[in-house]
Enzyme design. Sequence first.
Site, PDB file in Angstrom:
ATOM      1  CB  SER A   1      -0.908   0.000   1.235  1.00 18.04           C
ATOM      2  OG  SER A   1      -0.126   0.257   2.382  1.00 18.04           O
ATOM      3  CE  LYS A   2      -1.889   6.362  -2.920  1.00 16.04           C
ATOM      4  NZ  LYS A   2      -2.016   5.354  -3.976  1.00 16.04           N
ATOM      5  NE  ARG A   3       0.469   0.599   6.121  1.00 22.10           N
ATOM      6  CZ  ARG A   3       1.115  -0.526   6.381  1.00 22.10           C
ATOM      7  NH1 ARG A   3       2.395  -0.503   6.613  1.00 22.10           N
ATOM      8  NH2 ARG A   3       0.480  -1.678   6.390  1.00 22.10           N
ATOM      9  CG  HIS A   4       4.398  -1.132   1.983  1.00 20.61           C
ATOM     10  ND1 HIS A   4       3.115  -1.615   1.886  1.00 20.61           N
ATOM     11  CD2 HIS A   4       4.910  -1.656   3.118  1.00 20.61           C
ATOM     12  CE1 HIS A   4       2.877  -2.402   2.931  1.00 20.61           C
ATOM     13  NE2 HIS A   4       3.934  -2.431   3.684  1.00 20.61           N
ATOM     14  N   GLY A   5       5.820   3.166   0.308  1.00 30.14           N
ATOM     15  CA  GLY A   5       6.651   3.941  -0.598  1.00 30.14           C
ATOM     16  C   GLY A   5       6.281   3.697  -2.042  1.00 30.14           C
TER      17      GLY A   5
END
Length: 469
Positions: free
Chosen positions: A241-245
Site C-alpha cells: 500500500s501507499k505507506r510502503h513507498g
Amino acid sequence: MSAAVVTRFAPSPTGYLHIGGARTALFNWLYARGRGGKFLLRIEDTDRARSSPEASAAILQGMAWLGLDHDGDVISQFERADRHAEVANELLAAGKAFKCFATQDEIEAFREAARAEGKSTLYRSPWRDSDAASHPDAPYVIRIKAPSGGTMVIKDEVQGDVRIAHEQLDDMILLRSDGTPVYMLAVVVDDHDMGVTHVIRGDDHLSNAARQMMIYEAMEWPLPVYAHIPLIHGPDGKKLSKRHGALGAQEYQLMGYPAAGMRNYLARLGWSHGDDEFFSDAQAREWFDLAGIGKSPARFDTKKLEHLCGQHIATSENAALQQELLAFRTAIGENNLPDVKLALLSDAMNCLKERAKTFPELLEKAEFLLVDRPIEPDEKALKSLDPVSRGILSTLTPHLQNASWTRDALEAATADYADSNGLKFGKMAGPLRAALAGRSVTPSVFDMLLVLGRDEALARIKDAAQEHG
RNA sequence: GGCCCGUUCGUCUAUCGGUUAGGACGCCAGGUUUUCAACCUGGAAAGACGAGUUCGAUUCUCGUACGGGCUGCCA
C-alpha cells in the site's frame, strides 16, 4: 496439436501501473512471447466513475518502459458493453439466466438479517423460477442461474485443483438494472471473444474464477487455463500500500532502475528456474513456465533489485545502455546533451558501467565529463586540494606532459613520479581526481585522463594547481 | 460469520519421501584497492506449531495458529 497461446493483461485504469500489476503483465508477456503466442492488452474501464484516460495512459507508459509490447489494439472493455449485453440476453433466452426484480433495499435487508443470524449472505432471488406473467413493470437485473448440488473445480496451474461447492455461488448479476454489464460477465465474454487461452492473474481473482466458470459453462464455451499468482507484499509482509513507498512502475523508472533489471527482478519474485538469479530476457522467455510459479506471496526487496540492476548495467551493450541513460535523463527533465558530451560519454561508457547500480549512479560517475572548466570543486575535492596537494600537481604536470597519452604510459609516468618522490600512489591520486573531476566519486584517474584527453586534462590540472592559492 | 489460498535462513527461493536442507540479496569477518563502488574468500542464518501415515517426513493427511483473498447492481 495445441492451439497458439494467447494471454492478456487486463488492468483497470484507476491509477498508475502498480508494481504487482507490472509483474502480472510480465508473466503474461513472458508466457506468450516464450511460446510464439500473442499477448493482448485490455483496459477494464466499465466502471466509468473510477476510470480515467490519464490512468490508461500511465499504464501504457509503464508497460512501454518495461518493454512489454502487446499485440493488436488496446481493447476497451467499456466499448464492448453491447456485446456483453447480447450474451446476457442469450443466456436469458436459453433459460440459463433470469430477470430479478428485487430492489437493492430488499437485498440489503436480506443480507443484514442473514448476517445477524450468522447465516450465509448469498442472495437467493425469489424471481429465479418465477413466471413471466407475474413480472411487474419495473426495473430488473439479469442474474445467472447458479448450478446447485455439485462442486466447481478450478483446475489452476499454480494453486492446483481448487474445489468450491455450488452452494457457495449465488445467482450473480450479469446485467445491471440500467442494462450495463457487470465485471464478471465482461471478463468472460472478452476473454472468450479475444481467444484468450491462458488467464494469468493475481490470486485475488481465485474465488472469482468459480463465478466466471458458471458463465463459461452456461455458454458452453471452452475454459481457459487458469494460473492465479500470489500477490506481492510490502517489506513488512502486509499487502502493498501507499505507506510502503514507491508502488508505481513509473516511480522506479524515475529512480533510475534499468528496465532489464526490473524485469529480471520481477520475474524472480514469485517465479524461479532452479538457482538462476541473473538472466537475460531471452533466457527468461525460454525458461518461463507456469510450473515455476510459487504459491506464497513475495515481498518486495529493493536491495536485491539494485543488485540485479547493477549486473544488467554492467553487462549491457554500450550503445544501448547510453541510449537508455539518455532516455532516463529526459524522463527526469534534464536537457539534451551536446554532441561533444555525447562523444565523451560514449568513450567513457566502459568504465562507467562497471560499478553503477542505477542511472543516477552512472550519471554521478559521468559528472566529470559533463562539467566544463572552470570546475567548481565540491567540499571533499577541496580537501584534496590543499597547498601540499597543489604542489604535487604542479610537479607532476611535466611528467604527464611528456608521457604519450596511453594507459600504459600514464600509469608508468605516475608510478615513476610517486616512486621518485616517496609518495604512496593514493597520495597523488586524490589530488589528481579532485583536479580532473572536482569531486570524489569518479571512475579511475586513468580512465578520466584518457576520456578527457591530453589538453583538457592538463588544463584542469593546471587550474587546480593554481587556484585557491 | 461462510468459503478459498498460503506458511523453508531477515528477504527471494531450490528441494517434487532418504540431502551435512542448496543458491541469491542483505548482514558479519578478511582480501584487493586510486575515491565511490565493484570484485574475491570465509562465516552466522530456515522447514510456524501439534498429531497422523511411513522403515523414514520440509515433502503426504488432518488439526491449530498466523497471514491473505472472495463474500457488491466495484474491477
